[in-house]
Write an enzyme that holds these catalytic residues in place. Structure first.
Site, mmCIF file in Angstrom:
data_model
loop_
_atom_site.group_PDB
_atom_site.id
_atom_site.type_symbol
_atom_site.label_atom_id
_atom_site.label_comp_id
_atom_site.label_asym_id
_atom_site.label_seq_id
_atom_site.Cartn_x
_atom_site.Cartn_y
_atom_site.Cartn_z
ATOM 1 N N HIS A 83 52.025 31.216 51.643
ATOM 2 C CA HIS A 83 52.470 29.858 51.314
ATOM 3 C C HIS A 83 53.668 29.864 50.366
ATOM 4 O O HIS A 83 53.940 30.849 49.675
ATOM 5 C CB HIS A 83 51.324 29.078 50.662
ATOM 6 C CG HIS A 83 50.881 29.665 49.350
ATOM 7 N ND1 HIS A 83 51.542 29.437 48.168
ATOM 8 C CD2 HIS A 83 49.850 30.487 49.042
ATOM 9 C CE1 HIS A 83 50.947 30.086 47.181
ATOM 10 N NE2 HIS A 83 49.921 30.742 47.684
ATOM 11 N N GLU B 284 42.436 31.752 49.845
ATOM 12 C CA GLU B 284 42.737 32.812 48.897
ATOM 13 C C GLU B 284 41.473 33.456 48.337
ATOM 14 O O GLU B 284 40.380 32.864 48.342
ATOM 15 C CB GLU B 284 43.598 32.243 47.756
ATOM 16 C CG GLU B 284 44.023 33.247 46.697
ATOM 17 C CD GLU B 284 44.817 34.437 47.238
ATOM 18 O OE1 GLU B 284 44.268 35.194 48.062
ATOM 19 O OE2 GLU B 284 45.975 34.604 46.817
#
Length: 266
Positions: free
Chosen positions: A13, A91
């Site tokens: 990201h 994550e």
């Protein structure tokens, strides 16, 4: 034996304010992209605008979804595709360390005789636990892509595209996937990508990217950094199984010279 070769492009990201401030996010902090992060996502979208994608997957965390949506808006092949958000791509959890300075966590890891981001703070996920999520996503992807695109497969593994000798800084956006009918874009996170790449190399026998060594392969990807792999699957007893995997390139950034920024920590 008939096989199907498909591209798998992993991208981290874009930057968030927590990245900019050197603070750890993990799972508990679901922050949006910063202005710089939006620019990075736009740059990645411009770089990938003419690359053909057949599937797009993203972590279900906001920073990854925003990155994926921005890339898809720029890409001509994504207009008819649905973004699939998968929690197995989120994550790594850093437990009690989330929201704290990355440098502080690095010092915690050093005191424990470990390295960051492999270090597991109290109440955080271990590398093995993250690897299980990587394996879960890969298995789902093999079955999903195989069922959806098996008819597009080549006749044998020899028909897959040859490795490119281009350097990461100079390579084309479609490097390795020119003429490959199936190509999945996966938007995820830094520590997760570290675990995934290590798993691909150490346990699945993935070749190293041309010009790269293991140290480079296993480093933390920059925000909006792109890594690409080619996977070959075969069909056995009604299921799709991985028969080969190789790395085309790692940690490439699209049009990074236009942004002129330094790498942010996760």
């Amino acid at each position: 034996m008939k096989t199907l070769t498909f591209g798998l492009s992993l991208i981290r990201h874009g930057e968030t304010q927590y990245n900019k401030d050197g603070l750890l996010q993990g799972q508990a902090i679901d922050s949006p992209l910063s202005e710089t992060g939006l620019q990075q996502a736009e740059a990645a979208g411009c770089y990938l605008k003419d690359v053909e994608f057949s599937n797009v997957f993203s972590s279900n965390m906001l920073r990854a979804q925003q990155t994926a949506e921005t890339i898809m808006k720029r890409n001509h092949s994504c207009s008819a595709l649905q973004l699939v958000c998968d929690p197995s791509l989120k994550e790594k959890s850093f437990g009690i360390a989330e929201g704290r300075p990355v440098q502080e966590v690095r010092e915690m890891a050093e005191a424990a005789g470990q390295s960051f981001p492999g270090f597991t703070p109290p109440k955080g996920e271990t590398q093995e636990q993250v690897k299980e999520r990587v394996k879960e996503f890969l298995e789902k992807t093999l079955q999903h892509v195989g069922a959806e695109h098996w008819r597009d497969g080549g006749e044998d593994e020899a028909s897959s595209p040859p490795p490119s000798g281009a350097s990461p800084a100079e390579g084309r956006a479609d490097e390795g996937v020119t003429g490959v009918p199936v190509h999945a874009l996966v938007v995820t996170h830094g520590a997760y990508m570290c675990v995934a790449v290590r798993f691909f190399v150490e346990e699945l026998g993935c070749s190293l990217a041309p010009g790269s060594d293991k140290e480079h392969m296993f480093t933390l990807s920059p925000n909006a950094g792109l890594s690409r792999f080619l996977l070959t699957v075969r069909r056995e007893e009604g299921r799709f199984r991985l028969s080969a995997i190789r790395c085309v390139f790692v940690h490439r950034r699209g049009r990074e010279e236009a942004l002129g920024e330094q790498q942010s920590e996760k």
